[in-house]
Design an enzyme around this catalytic site. Sequence first.
Site, short mmCIF file in Angstrom:
data_model
loop_
_atom_site.label_atom_id
_atom_site.label_comp_id
_atom_site.label_asym_id
_atom_site.label_seq_id
_atom_site.Cartn_x
_atom_site.Cartn_y
_atom_site.Cartn_z
N CYS A 1 0.93 -1.22 0.06
CA CYS A 1 0.16 0.08 -0.15
C CYS A 1 0.86 1.40 -0.05
CB CYS A 1 -1.06 0.05 1.14
SG CYS A 1 -2.51 0.96 0.79
N HIS B 1 -3.49 -5.21 0.49
CA HIS B 1 -3.04 -5.59 1.77
C HIS B 1 -3.18 -7.07 1.93
CE1 HIS B 1 -2.50 -1.77 3.96
NE2 HIS B 1 -3.49 -1.39 3.30
N GLU C 1 -1.54 -8.99 3.56
CA GLU C 1 -1.63 -9.74 4.97
C GLU C 1 -2.91 -10.03 5.41
OE1 GLU C 1 -0.78 -6.64 3.83
OE2 GLU C 1 -1.32 -5.19 5.77
N1 GLN Z 1 -2.03 6.74 2.73
C1 GLN Z 1 -2.10 6.18 1.67
C2 GLN Z 1 -3.54 6.15 1.10
O1 GLN Z 1 -4.35 6.63 1.84
C3 GLN Z 1 -1.70 4.45 1.88
C4 GLN Z 1 -2.78 3.90 2.78
C5 GLN Z 1 -2.23 2.75 3.20
O2 GLN Z 1 -0.90 2.19 3.24
N2 GLN Z 1 -3.19 1.74 3.84
O3 GLN Z 1 -3.78 5.87 -0.06
#
Ligand code: GLN
Length: 542
Positions: A380, A514, A516
């Site tokens: 992410c 994600h 995970e």
């Molecule tokens: N801050 C980033 C976004 O909002 C990544 C979010 C995250 O890593 N879950 O896109």
Amino acid sequence: MTRYIFITGGVVSSLGKGLASAALGALLQARGYKVRLRKLDPYLNVDPGTMSPYQHGEVYVTDDGAETDLDLGHYERFTGVAARRGDNITTGRIYSNVIAKERRGDYLGATVQVIPHVTDQIKDFIGADTTDEDFILCEIGGTVGDIESTPFLEAIRQFGNEVGPENALFIHLTLLPYIPTAGELKTKPTQHSVKELLGMGIQANILLCRADRPIPENERRKIALFCNIRPERVIAALDVDSIYQVPISYHEEGFDTQVLAYFGLPTEGKPDLSRWTSIVERVRKPQGEVTIAVVGKYTSLLDSYKSLAEALTHGGIANNVKVKLDWIDSEIFEDDSAVQRLENVHGILVPGGFGSRGTEGKIRAAQFARERKVPYFGICFGMQMAVIESARNMAGIVDAGSTELGKPGNPVVGLMTEWMRGNSLEKRTEGNDLGGTMRLGTYPAKLVPGSKVAEVYGTTDITERHRHRYEVNVYYKERLEKVGLLFSGLSPDGELPEIVEIPDHPWFIGVQFHPELKSKPFDPHPLFTSFIKAAIEQSRLV
Ligand code: GLN
């Protein structure tokens, strides 16, 4: 017929109620029953989405896009049953439902009260959205005696009464502290806590007692006598060396047997716990060790990366190695000399994150991994930082950045205001509320045939869970691909980059989702299995 098991906690918090509930779910499942686990959280937030991971640990995201308590992660990892929006409720959600109904006039002029209106709403939730489950396990957050949990305890008392004792079981988790000067495990706090629960009209049927040593027969009888519980239903929950040992130990202590006996269900036979014994075996006797640097922000509270730490362990289990995690606050890399700390690690992972603090350090870590050919896994935010790094240092777009962090000349990561979810268009504006307004939940992606990720997944069609507001801008795809950053996964309409990789690198993958969240000890996520495998190869080089 569905039976309900309510799990409350007493004496102190942090006794591992979530894990205990998950382990009981796994045991009942291993006996052939169908289970679903739920969490009732007494705090006032509508969901944990807006809470700092520092305070409350990770926010666990479900397939259907709910931001939920991290205990739902334990449930899903231990049972393999995908958690849903309806499996987590908070006081905030309950009250906002009740108030919305009141405004609509649904209560027909009645005075709206905690009992029955709030408790009815809680009871509706407990029984809602279920199918043919044999057991619904409901964990009540917090500790008995907290002001916030009172309506929940009242609701489960009523619920238990309505479905009858033959269909409702109350389990209470407590602590037996060992006092060295007395040389004894003390039962008094447990007695008080059971009494407190009884004061709410709930007689605990089974006690699960956390202790650092076996409970002597005398103490067990004493607890049974004072707490009005049969001695065989006072179960020891002893400290264990691995969380995967918990279902096995509970079974040895007779927990599942007593639960079944309570409901008058057959207790003969044994649950099939072979998947747990083989995992414990692997965890206890690894064939080697790799060190992974996790370069993030919330490294002081490990609960804020719970699923990530678990998924890395799963990758180790799949490869028969121990995975040592070196949690590094990315801010230290803002000083150039600190990157030396990465010299001896076998893999670098930059996890999800929000806000600008420490971002330049994450970009430095991605650069180190790329240039020194150390396996890199960006998740992410970690993917977004890797893309910014490639744009700046490979494509020469020096003012590349993310609009989350300021107003860069080249917003290679930016706010997406529209995207498709199935057949419907989702829209966001800068002014949207922060709660629940991210791209959340499961989305499909198409992988480029022949890419590293297509090989890792063994398919070109995947679905993964998301939780982010910003996206890599597909407008930069061509320029970045020319210099060696392949956009190897995209949303089906080709608008949203989902995965980037560097083909000319041993293992450099960034994912917008994600992974995970979907990894399980008995079904490790392929990306983590592959990343740890690459780290093993790296360990042979350094
Ligand atoms: N801050 C980033 C976004 O909002 C990544 C979010 C995250 O890593 N879950 O896109």
